[in-house]
Design an enzyme around this catalytic site. Structure first.
Site, PDB file in Angstrom:
ATOM      1  N   ASN A   9       7.464  59.532  25.638  1.00 23.63           N
ATOM      2  CA  ASN A   9       8.283  59.682  26.840  1.00 23.63           C
ATOM      3  C   ASN A   9       9.043  60.698  26.916  1.00 23.63           C
ATOM      4  OD1 ASN A   9       9.974  59.267  29.305  1.00 23.63           O
ATOM      5  ND2 ASN A   9      10.714  57.283  28.266  1.00 23.63           N
ATOM      6  N   TRP A  10       8.701  61.758  27.715  1.00 25.08           N
ATOM      7  CA  TRP A  10       9.282  63.045  27.803  1.00 25.08           C
ATOM      8  C   TRP A  10      10.669  63.159  28.518  1.00 25.08           C
ATOM      9  CZ3 TRP A  10       5.244  67.699  28.577  1.00 25.08           C
ATOM     10  CH2 TRP A  10       4.230  67.498  27.469  1.00 25.08           C
ATOM     11  N   LYS A  11      10.920  61.920  29.106  1.00 22.87           N
ATOM     12  CA  LYS A  11      12.117  61.843  29.944  1.00 22.87           C
ATOM     13  C   LYS A  11      12.263  63.238  30.846  1.00 22.87           C
ATOM     14  CE  LYS A  11      13.847  58.800  26.610  1.00 22.87           C
ATOM     15  NZ  LYS A  11      15.041  57.955  25.959  1.00 22.87           N
ATOM     16  N   HIS A  96      11.964  51.281  32.389  1.00 21.46           N
ATOM     17  CA  HIS A  96      12.822  51.755  31.400  1.00 21.46           C
ATOM     18  C   HIS A  96      14.375  51.779  31.412  1.00 21.46           C
ATOM     19  CE1 HIS A  96      14.686  54.612  28.417  1.00 21.46           C
ATOM     20  NE2 HIS A  96      13.324  54.778  27.965  1.00 21.46           N
ATOM     21  N   GLU A  98      16.877  53.412  31.123  1.00 22.08           N
ATOM     22  CA  GLU A  98      17.617  54.412  31.746  1.00 22.08           C
ATOM     23  C   GLU A  98      17.360  54.199  33.471  1.00 22.08           C
ATOM     24  OE1 GLU A  98      15.830  57.696  29.494  1.00 22.08           O
ATOM     25  OE2 GLU A  98      16.707  56.841  27.731  1.00 22.08           O
ATOM     26  N   GLU A 168      12.462  48.244  24.027  1.00 26.10           N
ATOM     27  CA  GLU A 168      13.404  49.193  23.557  1.00 26.10           C
ATOM     28  C   GLU A 168      14.570  48.722  23.615  1.00 26.10           C
ATOM     29  OE1 GLU A 168      11.370  53.101  24.611  1.00 26.10           O
ATOM     30  OE2 GLU A 168      12.541  52.737  26.245  1.00 26.10           O
ATOM     31  N   GLY A 174      17.954  56.995  21.396  1.00 29.97           N
ATOM     32  CA  GLY A 174      18.588  58.458  21.550  1.00 29.97           C
ATOM     33  C   GLY A 174      19.647  58.178  20.681  1.00 29.97           C
ATOM     34  N   SER A 214      14.799  55.697  18.711  1.00 34.24           N
ATOM     35  CA  SER A 214      14.730  56.241  17.641  1.00 34.24           C
ATOM     36  C   SER A 214      13.586  56.172  16.348  1.00 34.24           C
ATOM     37  CB  SER A 214      16.015  55.938  16.755  1.00 34.24           C
ATOM     38  OG  SER A 214      17.207  56.203  17.788  1.00 34.24           O
ATOM     39  N   GLY A 235      10.754  58.549  22.353  1.00 34.12           N
ATOM     40  CA  GLY A 235      11.475  59.821  23.134  1.00 34.12           C
ATOM     41  C   GLY A 235      11.610  60.917  22.514  1.00 34.12           C
ATOM     42  N   GLY A 236      13.068  61.155  21.841  1.00 36.23           N
ATOM     43  CA  GLY A 236      12.953  62.481  21.432  1.00 36.23           C
ATOM     44  C   GLY A 236      12.092  63.135  20.472  1.00 36.23           C
TER      45      GLY A 236
HETATM   46  P1  13P Z   1      14.194  57.851  21.375  1.00 31.08           P
HETATM   47  O1  13P Z   1      13.007  57.764  20.655  1.00 31.08           O
HETATM   48  O2  13P Z   1      14.835  59.152  21.922  1.00 31.08           O
HETATM   49  O3  13P Z   1      15.287  56.965  20.889  1.00 31.08           O
HETATM   50  O4  13P Z   1      14.022  57.175  22.993  1.00 31.08           O
HETATM   51  C1  13P Z   1      13.246  56.122  23.019  1.00 31.08           C
HETATM   52  C2  13P Z   1      12.677  55.932  24.409  1.00 31.08           C
HETATM   53  O5  13P Z   1      13.593  55.536  25.441  1.00 31.08           O
HETATM   54  C3  13P Z   1      11.338  56.028  24.887  1.00 31.08           C
HETATM   55  O6  13P Z   1      11.141  55.485  26.145  1.00 31.08           O
END
Ligand code: 13P
Length: 252
Positions: A9-11, A96, A98, A168, A174, A214, A235-236
């Site tokens: 997930n590149w956000k 998600h 967010e 999640e 993050g 994470s 994510g990251g």
């Molecule tokens: P991180 O891997 O950066 O913690 O993010 C997880 C995430 O929200 C994937 O959708």
């Protein structure tokens, strides 16, 4: 039996040239391997059509990070499920944390998004997860159950069978603070039991439940070794091709 899946997930990261470069790198690394899981990248809307042109879809799935809760019409700035599907994408992340937290997405809205995604042949990657206070006061089972029930249990069994779940925990996203493999297993097993109670054992056994928060090459193997953890939503660590592939290769 259910699939193992690692999805990035590149956000809201990467410009178009940067995104194309990253997609190209992932695609190149994947071409050299036979991954033991499905691999998907979920990228910004602006990147979808061009990324679709440069990746080998037999090895790498493509998804969006959201879609609209309306079919079409006067919703300035929104991107419909049909538009996403028309780029060649096959997946869409929905719900998600967010989006729930910053854009007020409720279960009611998410039901509409899931319906539109399925109607357009997209596979929803449906996210659920509790915040830190809910983890600490022990209400996380109820919170996650409610998110699954309210967002998805209007579907019939055949429709539900097309959905990928992603657990999640918001406190792990993050933050560098990963759920332990035992914590993940506990809640994933609970989620599967919740699905079984509604749709039966076969549907529950066939549902992929990904862990997100994470997740990195250094902890993916331990997490994915748990029987009810069927991969990750990353994510990251998905923003760098080598680290993303390090997680993909946690499935041996
Ligand atoms: P991180 O891997 O950066 O913690 O993010 C997880 C995430 O929200 C994937 O959708």
């Amino acid at each position: 039996m259910r699939k193992n899946i690692v999805a990035g997930n590149w956000k809201m990261n990467t410009t178009l040239p940067e995104g194309l470069e990253l997609a190209k790198q992932v695609n190149t690394l994947l071409a050299e391997e036979c991954p033991k899981c499905d691999v998907v990248i979920c990228v910004p809307f602006t990147h979808l059509a061009m990324v679709n042109e440069i990746i080998d879809k037999n090895k790498l799935g493509l998804g969006a990070e959201n879609c609209a809760d309306h079919k079409s019409g006067a919703y300035t700035g929104e991107i419909s499920a049909a538009m996403v599907a028309s780029t060649g994408a096959g997946y869409v992340i929905l719900g998600h944390s967010e989006r729930r937290q910053y854009y007020g997405e409720t279960s009611e809205i998410l039901r509409d998004k899931v319906r539109l995604a399925l109607d357009n042949g997209l596979t929803p990657i449906f996210c659920i997860g509790e915040v830190l206070a809910e983890r600490e006061n022990g209400s996380y089972f109820d919170v996650v159950k409610k998110q699954v029930e309210e967002g998805l249990f209007n579907l019939d069994a055949a429709e539900f069978g097309k959905v990928i779940l992603a657990y999640e925990p918001v406190w792990a996203i993050g933050t560098g603070k990963t759920a332990t493999a035992d914590q993940a297993q506990e809640i994933h097993a609970f989620i599967r039991k919740t699905v079984e109670e509604k749709y039966g054992k076969e549907v529950a056994d066939n549902t992929s439940i990904l862990y997100g928060g994470s997740c990195k090459p250094s902890n993916a193997k331990e997490l994915f070794a748990k029987p009810d953890v069927d991969g990750g939503l990353i994510g990251g660590a998905a923003l760098e091709a080598e680290s993303f592939m390090g997680i993909v290769n946690a499935f041996e």
